[in-house]
Design a protein around this motif. Sequence first.
Motif, PDB file in Angstrom:
ATOM      1  N   TYR A 185       8.358  -9.935   7.814  1.00 14.51           N
ATOM      2  CA  TYR A 185       8.828  -8.544   7.778  1.00 14.51           C
ATOM      3  C   TYR A 185       7.959  -7.656   6.897  1.00 14.51           C
ATOM      4  N   MET A 186       7.426  -6.599   7.501  1.00 14.17           N
ATOM      5  CA  MET A 186       6.879  -5.552   6.654  1.00 14.17           C
ATOM      6  C   MET A 186       8.048  -4.791   6.034  1.00 14.17           C
ATOM      7  N   HIS A 187       7.967  -4.541   4.732  1.00 12.65           N
ATOM      8  CA  HIS A 187       8.984  -3.776   4.038  1.00 12.65           C
ATOM      9  C   HIS A 187       8.545  -2.312   4.012  1.00 12.65           C
ATOM     10  N   VAL A 188       9.364  -1.446   4.586  1.00 10.43           N
ATOM     11  CA  VAL A 188       9.059  -0.014   4.635  1.00 10.43           C
ATOM     12  C   VAL A 188      10.043   0.677   3.694  1.00 10.43           C
ATOM     13  N   ILE A 189       9.515   1.294   2.679  1.00 11.29           N
ATOM     14  CA  ILE A 189      10.373   1.826   1.617  1.00 11.29           C
ATOM     15  C   ILE A 189      10.161   3.326   1.472  1.00 11.29           C
ATOM     16  N   ASN A 190      11.256   4.051   1.524  1.00  6.81           N
ATOM     17  CA  ASN A 190      11.230   5.495   1.300  1.00  6.81           C
ATOM     18  C   ASN A 190      11.198   5.728  -0.208  1.00  6.81           C
ATOM     19  N   LEU A 191       9.999   5.936  -0.700  1.00  8.38           N
ATOM     20  CA  LEU A 191       9.808   6.019  -2.151  1.00  8.38           C
ATOM     21  C   LEU A 191      10.537   7.234  -2.732  1.00  8.38           C
ATOM     22  N   ASP A 192      10.412   8.372  -2.057  1.00  9.84           N
ATOM     23  CA  ASP A 192      11.069   9.584  -2.578  1.00  9.84           C
ATOM     24  C   ASP A 192      12.574   9.360  -2.720  1.00  9.84           C
ATOM     25  N   LYS A 193      13.144   8.726  -1.703  1.00 11.65           N
ATOM     26  CA  LYS A 193      14.580   8.424  -1.737  1.00 11.65           C
ATOM     27  C   LYS A 193      14.892   7.425  -2.862  1.00 11.65           C
ATOM     28  N   ALA A 194      14.031   6.441  -3.013  1.00 11.79           N
ATOM     29  CA  ALA A 194      14.265   5.428  -4.051  1.00 11.79           C
ATOM     30  C   ALA A 194      14.260   6.067  -5.441  1.00 11.79           C
ATOM     31  N   ILE A 195      13.321   6.980  -5.645  1.00  9.09           N
ATOM     32  CA  ILE A 195      13.249   7.674  -6.946  1.00  9.09           C
ATOM     33  C   ILE A 195      14.555   8.438  -7.190  1.00  9.09           C
ATOM     34  N   ASP A 208       0.864  -1.179   0.000  1.00  9.28           N
ATOM     35  CA  ASP A 208       0.000   0.000   0.000  1.00  9.28           C
ATOM     36  C   ASP A 208       0.898   1.226   0.000  1.00  9.28           C
ATOM     37  N   ALA A 209       0.390   2.307  -0.554  1.00 15.37           N
ATOM     38  CA  ALA A 209       1.146   3.550  -0.584  1.00 15.37           C
ATOM     39  C   ALA A 209       0.781   4.399   0.621  1.00 15.37           C
ATOM     40  N   GLY A 210       1.750   5.079   1.175  1.00 14.51           N
ATOM     41  CA  GLY A 210       1.444   6.051   2.213  1.00 14.51           C
ATOM     42  C   GLY A 210       0.597   7.180   1.656  1.00 14.51           C
ATOM     43  N   LYS A 211      -0.080   7.886   2.557  1.00 18.73           N
ATOM     44  CA  LYS A 211      -0.898   9.011   2.111  1.00 18.73           C
ATOM     45  C   LYS A 211      -0.847  10.096   3.171  1.00 18.73           C
ATOM     46  N   LEU A 212      -1.089  11.302   2.774  1.00 19.25           N
ATOM     47  CA  LEU A 212      -1.039  12.460   3.677  1.00 19.25           C
ATOM     48  C   LEU A 212       0.248  12.421   4.497  1.00 19.25           C
ATOM     49  N   VAL A 213       0.185  12.180   5.822  1.00 23.34           N
ATOM     50  CA  VAL A 213       1.416  12.271   6.621  1.00 23.34           C
ATOM     51  C   VAL A 213       2.466  11.244   6.186  1.00 23.34           C
ATOM     52  N   SER A 214       2.049  10.155   5.594  1.00 24.59           N
ATOM     53  CA  SER A 214       3.031   9.137   5.190  1.00 24.59           C
ATOM     54  C   SER A 214       3.273   9.128   3.677  1.00 24.59           C
ATOM     55  N   GLU A 215       2.799  10.152   2.991  1.00 23.00           N
ATOM     56  CA  GLU A 215       3.022  10.207   1.544  1.00 23.00           C
ATOM     57  C   GLU A 215       4.524  10.186   1.262  1.00 23.00           C
ATOM     58  N   GLY A 216       4.884   9.498   0.203  1.00 18.00           N
ATOM     59  CA  GLY A 216       6.298   9.379  -0.141  1.00 18.00           C
ATOM     60  C   GLY A 216       6.910   8.082   0.372  1.00 18.00           C
ATOM     61  N   TRP A 217       6.113   7.270   1.054  1.00 17.36           N
ATOM     62  CA  TRP A 217       6.583   5.967   1.523  1.00 17.36           C
ATOM     63  C   TRP A 217       5.654   4.880   1.003  1.00 17.36           C
ATOM     64  N   ILE A 218       6.188   3.682   0.886  1.00 17.63           N
ATOM     65  CA  ILE A 218       5.325   2.545   0.556  1.00 17.63           C
ATOM     66  C   ILE A 218       5.623   1.394   1.511  1.00 17.63           C
ATOM     67  N   PHE A 219       4.635   0.532   1.672  1.00 17.65           N
ATOM     68  CA  PHE A 219       4.691  -0.558   2.644  1.00 17.65           C
ATOM     69  C   PHE A 219       4.267  -1.849   1.960  1.00 17.65           C
ATOM     70  N   CYS A 220       5.068  -2.878   2.122  1.00 20.31           N
ATOM     71  CA  CYS A 220       4.740  -4.172   1.526  1.00 20.31           C
ATOM     72  C   CYS A 220       4.867  -5.254   2.602  1.00 20.31           C
ATOM     73  N   ASN A 221       3.913  -6.143   2.631  1.00 20.52           N
ATOM     74  CA  ASN A 221       4.056  -7.328   3.464  1.00 20.52           C
ATOM     75  C   ASN A 221       5.033  -8.311   2.857  1.00 20.52           C
ATOM     76  N   SER A 222       5.412  -9.294   3.670  1.00 24.15           N
ATOM     77  CA  SER A 222       6.102 -10.451   3.117  1.00 24.15           C
ATOM     78  C   SER A 222       5.720 -11.669   3.949  1.00 24.15           C
ATOM     79  N   PHE A 223       5.902 -12.833   3.358  1.00 30.49           N
ATOM     80  CA  PHE A 223       5.794 -14.074   4.124  1.00 30.49           C
ATOM     81  C   PHE A 223       6.893 -14.992   3.611  1.00 30.49           C
ATOM     82  N   ASN A 224       6.967 -16.170   4.163  1.00 26.26           N
ATOM     83  CA  ASN A 224       8.093 -17.071   3.862  1.00 26.26           C
ATOM     84  C   ASN A 224       9.446 -16.385   4.079  1.00 26.26           C
TER      85      ASN A 224
END
Lengths: 675, 675
Positions: free
Chosen positions: A306-316, A264-280
């Motif tokens: 592990y939830m993956h927390v990604i700084n999208l702005d930084k990644a770009i 899912d993508a962050g929004k408002l206060v968390s805009e610019g970040w994305i979050f992904c689940n993982s299993f296995n």
Amino acid sequence: MQPVTVQKYWPKAVVAFLLIAALAMVVLMSCSKDEGGDGAEELSVTSGDAAAIAEARGLTPEDVTAALKTYTPTGVHDEYIMFASGGHSGQVYVIGLPSMRILKQIAVFTPEPWQGYGYGAEGSMEILADGAAGDNQLTWGDSHHPALSETGGDYDGQWLFINDKANARLATIDLRDFETKQIVKNPIVISDHGGSFVTPDTEWVIEGGQYAAPLGWEYSSLDNYADEYRGMVTIWKFDREAGRLDQDQSFAIELPPYWQDLCDAGKLVSEGWIFCNSFNTEMATGGVEDGNPPFEAGASQNDMDYMHVINLDKAIEVAQAGKTMDVNGFPVIPLDTAVEEGLLYFIPEPKSPHGVDVTPGGEYMVVSGKLDPHVTIYSFEKVQAAIAAGKWTTDDYGVPVLNLDDVMEAQVELGLGPLHTQFDDKGYAYTSLFLEPSVARWALGGPYADKNDDPEWSLVSKETVHYNVGHIATVEGDTVSPDGKYLVSLNKWAIDRFQNVGPLLPQNLQLIDISEPGDNLQLLYDMPIPDGEPHYAQIIKADKLNPWEVYPEVGWDPHTQSPSPYATLIGEERIERDGNNVEIFMTAIRSHFTPEHVEIQKGDHVVWHITNVEQTYDATHGFTIPVYNINLSIEPGETTTFEFDATDDGVFSYYCTEFCSALHLEMTGYMLIEP
Amino acid sequence: MQPVTVQKYWPKAVVAFLLIAALAMVVLMSCSKDEGGDGAEELSVTSGDAAAIAEARGLTPEDVTAALKTYTPTGVHDEYIMFASGGHSGQVYVIGLPSMRILKQIAVFTPEPWQGYGYGAEGSMEILADGAAGDNQLTWGDSHHPALSETGGDYDGQWLFINDKANARLATIDLRDFETKQIVKNPIVISDHGGSFVTPDTEWVIEGGQYAAPLGWEYSSLDNYADEYRGMVTIWKFDREAGRLDQDQSFAIELPPYWQDLCDAGKLVSEGWIFCNSFNTEMATGGVEDGNPPFEAGASQNDMDYMHVINLDKAIEVAQAGKTMDVNGFPVIPLDTAVEEGLLYFIPEPKSPHGVDVTPGGEYMVVSGKLDPHVTIYSFEKVQAAIAAGKWTTDDYGVPVLNLDDVMEAQVELGLGPLHTQFDDKGYAYTSLFLEPSVARWALGGPYADKNDDPEWSLVSKETVHYNVGHIATVEGDTVSPDGKYLVSLNKWAIDRFQNVGPLLPQNLQLIDISEPGDNLQLLYDMPIPDGEPHYAQIIKADKLNPWEVYPEVGWDPHTQSPSPYATLIGEERIERDGNNVEIFMTAIRSHFTPEHVEIQKGDHVVWHITNVEQTYDATHGFTIPVYNINLSIEPGETTTFEFDATDDGVFSYYCTEFCSALHLEMTGYMLIEP
């Protein structure tokens, strides 16, 4: 009709109700007669029937209100439109709420002749060809997550994206004409799941991976799993003006070979970040036949993934700085670089989670581990603080792992098999419980706490569903401003809900009224899905959609959404020959094609343009040529092109396949192919 | 929601009704409280809401009764099942009445991945290959007329047939599992329309032609139209035990190059005869581009076309006596022979007719010429008398043409654009009127006259539909004993009925209550069709269907409906190698495949069998291999086989595509193809 368990709902009180209602009708009938006129007469006839009908059909009072909440009379339009993936049908369902009628099935990954998609029409043939995996033409997909385009975090009704899990592809649908315009094949993986999801202004469309493989899906033994297999998330640039995903501006991030799941993508206060689940995160590689635990057990050992927390702005920024490696011609930020640049963090999440969902204000990420009875709520603010404090351990790949206690806001015990969470406007969240099966309503805390009377971070209510539910969707539920009127439970098992139609059963989507606060959910409607398994859905207010009724001008090419160079008006019809090449310019209008004779030679190459010169709403013409496997849908104003080699000689009647007028059967012509 | 014209239906009387109803609720609530218990409490909450809901949603009293007549609560099954063709979708819709929900879309002529039809599974690949036109694979059809199998003239719920107009094909569907088992290509034509229709015991399935061409669709100039172009009707033998159309026992009858249209089989007194409409007896050949009248005008000149009356018993006798010619290996009774043997007669019928429908008792044939405002009713008894009297003229081909006045029983003026007629149990017939648009109820005469109070052979009532209607279907309406409860109007134009979903609109099927006699039809429900254009439908009582819930035993081959030689039980899983040939025997059970690793070499030929060893209702597993375009649906007990060449090396995660358990995502395995 088999009124299964209805009888017990007819206590004496109900009989009393019917008698009283009947009495009311008698009074009413005199009222009606006083009024005179047609309306009154109509009323006296039909109102008196209502109680009798309900009794005869075994409807409970609950059923009666459900009927009245969902019934949508002729000519009345639905208030919401749901876009649901069709699962392995490869398509997208368009469903009206509250009537729960399927208004359209948009052809996306699977050719569909009624829409003329993949049966000759050049635009669709190109789209499907672009979706090939190397030399392998793909004629279906496992469509999973539709994502409506957003502006400022709200659905804007312009575009729809959807992924194909089976082959890791994304499609772009234009909501001006509800047609697929693009399929892109992910260049580095053949399995995705965590997408599509959009950023709040649809600048980026996110596609997370699923089953790990070496990037580029190159052969490597499972013995090399930890070293050579990898996960990924791909960040696709959406060019809104062109209406296309722009592969040249897109990139991916290499991830450990945990199986990434929803994002899912962050929004408002968390805009610019994305979050992904993982299993296995166990990195189980299966092999039940050799005495290993099967994946279902091997991938379920750890208490935490592990939830993956990604700084999208930084990644770009990193991608645009060229700090990438090349995989099949596609830029990928290496895992090491992602760690070094501080754009990737992990957070423990219990246990084999399926959904990660960001609250409307962007403050929290909600995760449900399907083998844990809780939802776990993480604070974005706390995540930022932990990152700023540099407080973490690392996993085997050196990725920072934040401390659960530092970032967790709350846990709420809901029940068995929680999967996916949605939100409303009353401070509630809703989580599907696959195993119970039910949908749980629970109260959010923090800034949402004063929106209802229930204690924050508490279970409020459950509604039993029929049966095992995967995803759920609330109206405008993925936006910064959910509506909170309806929820749809996308159930995976239907069992006894419908008349038996053989061993392959429809799915069952159930509409639930969530408009009243507290313990007051009402199941309204069971809706069978006839030919697909909706996985995820988004629901938009109908008045945000503004599709064309007819194409903007006669001679329109829907693939480019611009005038076609092959537009043919009445009087311009012609057949041009150049050696073995034949080019036909045809018009269609009720009720004839011009020309009605097409005489060609065996061996000719034929390019054929047809313009539907009508501008009347709903005046679509179909067009088919027998044996040549060609079928087109030519909507008002559209110009379509197809081509073929005249391999078979003979007499072929082309005709209109869309019943367009009383003389529709006469809308035909002869194609004569001389040996 | 856009409540278009609802406001005017809320006169003061209705408000009075609501007040009175609310009062009734108050009384009721005290009753409820007296009763105590859950049911009563539920009632007091919800019943009070009903009037408020109706008012808030702008429902008229008519709407309320329609809602209560159609709403079908969770777990309650529909009373009737409609099988509707999908038009150029190529499929068949299975729709429940009165809920008007689509329960399944059966894949027939078009590959469909959710059902695993045409995506690798061997049975379906063979069926589709059998439907090829010569070397031309066909991946869609223009499905037109579904025909349920009959015993003694009543639907028996066992088989369903449907034709493909675009390529002249027939398909056979087994109603034990709702799957297509056979497609046959008509060997002598590539255009049909008048089928499928069955004889009263389903010994024969009838397929009438449409656009004339030289038999075998050989090339011939349109200059030779009268001499070389021909129509036909094909009589397919159905082998009920084998569940297949038997081409070796089937034959056709050569007909003049009029365009044959719908057919119907005689029943009871007319059993052993068949009746087909025709149009374009003008033998117009079009050519609007050369200044000729377009087909729509050229084929509409004559006041009369010809109903084709065929002595089926005689035709069978003639065919079995070998008095046939050979066209593409298929026996065809020559036109001259048909005339000589006295098996073919014509009757004038006004004017460009679309439907010919035999009354339940078989006494009358009802025809509506779409350019004539009447239905014309012919007496089978009078036809027999005229034939016996040898009283006829002949057409240009020497076919006897009976005198209209000798055989006509009655005409009833109905309105504009009559197309198709159905029947009920109250002595009424129903005819669609494309141009008005409406459905007309009219009273039959003769033995039907005393079933209602209306004058025989008279128009009784019309119900406006939205909008232009092609075919209609009444419950059990094509049998010797129609039920007379519901009629479905299969409308071709939807226009403003639904939320706009782009220039290509859904069709609109409308449910009409026909249970009350006289001028008392009620429109109940608008049902959009999302991806096809139903052309014709038949509606059967649901309790006549008795499909399997799971396959009879584990290891079942649905294509042969018998145990599969490749059935694999738990513990029997294995991979066998013989040079480059690899054969895999796999099982599927919640939630793993065995084996989970398949290691092969690039260039191998792989034959793969999967048995779903479950016997639990609804425990279907899907199976896909990325990139290889394979997707299967393996229902409980089924054994499926597919094969492919390992052309691409790499790492491929196969997985279950049908959400089967909480650990469904873990139901996967690795196929490793070594370079």
